[in-house]
Scaffold this motif. Structure first.
Motif, short mmCIF file in Angstrom:
data_model
loop_
_atom_site.label_atom_id
_atom_site.label_comp_id
_atom_site.label_asym_id
_atom_site.label_seq_id
_atom_site.Cartn_x
_atom_site.Cartn_y
_atom_site.Cartn_z
N LEU A 193 0.75 -1.13 0.07
CA LEU A 193 -0.06 -0.02 -0.01
C LEU A 193 0.85 1.46 -0.09
CD1 LEU A 193 -2.94 -0.69 2.28
CD2 LEU A 193 -3.15 -0.55 -0.08
N ARG A 194 2.13 1.01 -0.09
CA ARG A 194 2.95 2.41 0.14
C ARG A 194 3.46 2.73 -1.49
NH1 ARG A 194 5.70 0.28 4.92
NH2 ARG A 194 4.68 1.38 6.82
N PHE A 195 3.78 3.91 -1.85
CA PHE A 195 4.38 4.47 -2.90
C PHE A 195 5.83 3.77 -2.79
CE2 PHE A 195 6.60 7.12 -5.77
CZ PHE A 195 5.71 7.35 -7.03
N VAL A 196 6.46 3.22 -3.78
CA VAL A 196 7.85 2.63 -3.34
C VAL A 196 8.88 3.44 -4.55
CG1 VAL A 196 9.28 0.73 -3.66
CG2 VAL A 196 7.01 0.29 -2.86
N CYS A 197 10.02 4.13 -3.93
CA CYS A 197 10.54 4.97 -4.84
C CYS A 197 12.26 4.49 -4.28
CB CYS A 197 10.60 6.40 -4.70
SG CYS A 197 11.38 7.54 -5.40
N ARG A 198 12.82 3.50 -5.14
CA ARG A 198 14.07 3.35 -4.65
C ARG A 198 14.87 2.68 -5.76
NH1 ARG A 198 14.25 -2.35 -3.31
NH2 ARG A 198 12.12 -3.09 -2.69
N MET A 199 16.21 2.25 -5.70
CA MET A 199 16.77 1.47 -6.54
C MET A 199 16.25 -0.12 -6.56
SD MET A 199 18.50 3.40 -8.64
CE MET A 199 20.26 3.24 -9.47
N VAL A 200 16.22 -0.73 -7.53
CA VAL A 200 15.94 -2.31 -7.40
C VAL A 200 16.72 -2.73 -8.50
CG1 VAL A 200 13.42 -1.95 -6.81
CG2 VAL A 200 14.11 -2.09 -9.46
N HIS A 201 16.87 -3.97 -8.54
CA HIS A 201 17.68 -5.05 -9.38
C HIS A 201 16.54 -5.78 -10.31
CE1 HIS A 201 20.97 -3.85 -7.27
NE2 HIS A 201 20.37 -4.38 -5.99
N ILE A 202 16.83 -5.90 -11.56
CA ILE A 202 15.88 -6.66 -12.58
C ILE A 202 16.72 -7.68 -13.26
CG2 ILE A 202 14.00 -5.25 -12.55
CD1 ILE A 202 14.87 -4.22 -15.20
N ARG A 203 16.28 -8.93 -13.42
CA ARG A 203 17.16 -9.80 -14.16
C ARG A 203 16.47 -10.17 -15.55
NH1 ARG A 203 16.78 -15.92 -11.61
NH2 ARG A 203 15.03 -15.98 -13.04
N THR A 204 17.42 -10.00 -16.41
CA THR A 204 16.98 -10.37 -17.95
C THR A 204 16.42 -11.66 -18.06
OG1 THR A 204 18.70 -8.70 -18.37
CG2 THR A 204 17.68 -10.07 -20.31
N GLU A 205 15.23 -12.05 -18.39
CA GLU A 205 14.42 -13.19 -18.47
C GLU A 205 14.63 -13.71 -19.99
OE1 GLU A 205 14.61 -13.70 -14.85
OE2 GLU A 205 13.18 -15.00 -15.54
N ARG A 206 14.86 -12.78 -20.56
CA ARG A 206 14.94 -13.06 -22.29
C ARG A 206 15.73 -12.13 -23.02
NH1 ARG A 206 10.04 -13.83 -26.60
NH2 ARG A 206 11.32 -14.43 -28.36
N ALA A 207 16.78 -12.64 -23.33
CA ALA A 207 17.65 -11.73 -24.31
C ALA A 207 17.45 -11.91 -25.62
CB ALA A 207 19.40 -12.19 -23.99
N GLY A 208 18.08 -10.93 -26.53
CA GLY A 208 17.92 -11.08 -27.84
C GLY A 208 16.47 -10.44 -28.44
#
Lengths: 84, 242
Positions: free
Chosen positions: B111-126
């Protein structure tokens, strides 16, 4: 004829409603522990010009499908306001 | 060959439009134009970006009203003809509301506004949006949203997974997809999805805010450079211009 219609839009029951959960929790904190399944939605009231109530409902149905509700996540109910 | 032109749609309430413009024009060195929500032409752009913000005040539902802007008719037509469209944050919400991408974005589970750095993993390259990335590569960039909790029904979700339409998931820095790495409660940590045809992509994180070392990350540039390369490598007549 003018028909005053009311629409209630809620998240579908299978979808977690975090706002409802938070309010439910607060109600329990207040000692109102016999309250459960709090769901929070939107209430829309509008006037529609139509020949009869059936047509008015059909127009509102279209409004719900196209804009007021999102079929991926919302349910809605349409009622005619009492006294209208 | 003419430089690749990006069009950044400006809705009332967009607030990442200038960031996106800066990213493509001044970091990538591509051509960029703003497209006002009432415009009825895309001015010959090669890529459309729907930027972040709070279009129409997020009234009714995020993206629900922006979807009916005159410019969106053109964006839908462009997308259906195979043009590249990328929606960031509120832009992702608009793509879901307009039916160009499946699913929807619910209120964050916290329920909160989230404002921060995150990490995301590439699930499909190309893909057009990930062609410069490696499978499993972890990117770091910010999120800033209150409604980023990706949801869709079970059969649509199964289809997305089977067809490789999930391009990014929230993860730890070392690429573990965990509940703790999920900032908003998204189903299966989904951060970004692509349409089946491979030309429309939406994500909640902000690659346009991760373009230069001075602001903490350059990882977002990989996504923009991917689509830039995808345009330059595509046959010139692949998408009819107006």
């Amino acid at each position: 004829m003018n028909f005053t219609m009311e629409i209630i839009i809620t998240r579908r029951p299978t979808i977690l409603d975090p706002e409802g959960k938070a309010v439910e929790h607060a109600l329990h904190e207040l000692g109102l522990g016999n309250i459960a399944n709090v769901r929070i939605g939107k209430h829309v009231k509008l006037i529609v010009t139509a020949d009869d109530e059936e047509q008015a409902r059909a127009i509102v149905e279209e409004a719900c499908r196209k804009l007021l509700a999102n079929p991926v996540m919302d349910d809605y109910t349409i009622t005619r306001a009492t006294g209208s | 060959m003419a430089p690749v032109r990006f069009g950044i749609v400006v809705f009332p309430g967009s607030n990442c439009d200038h960031d996106a413009y800066y990213a493509v024009k001044h970091v990538l060195g591509a051509d960029a134009v703003f497209l006002w929500h009432r415009d009825t032409t895309l001015r010959g752009v090669d890529v459309v970006i729907l930027p972040g913000g709070f279009s129409y005040g997020d009234y009714l539902r995020c993206g629900a009203i922006a979807r009916f802007s005159p410019i969106m008719k053109e964006v839908v037509r462009f997308a259906k003809a195979g043009g590249f469209v990328m929606g960031i944050c509120n832009g992702f919400q608009i793509l879901c509301e307009s039916g160009l991408l499946p699913g929807s974005l619910l209120r964050n589970a916290s329920l909160r506004f989230v404002c921060r750095m995150v990490h995301i993993r590439t699930e499909r390259a190309g893909t057009a949006f990930t062609r410069l990335l490696a499978q499993g590569q972890v990117l770091t960039m910010p999120v800033a949203h209150g409604e980023g909790n990706y949801y869709t029904d079970a059969s649509t979700l199964a289809g997305l997974e089977a067809k490789g339409q999930v391009l990014f998931r929230y993860s730890t820095l070392d690429g573990q997809v965990t509940p703790g790495a999920n900032p908003n409660g998204s189903l299966r940590n989904i951060a970004g999805v692509m349409n089946e045809e491979g030309n429309v992509f939406g994500l909640m994180p902000h690659p346009e805010r991760a373009m230069e070392h001075i602001i903490g990350s350059v990882d977002g540039a990989m996504i923009f450079r991917s689509v830039l390369e995808a345009v330059t490598q595509r046959a010139p007549s692949a998408v009819s211009k107006e």
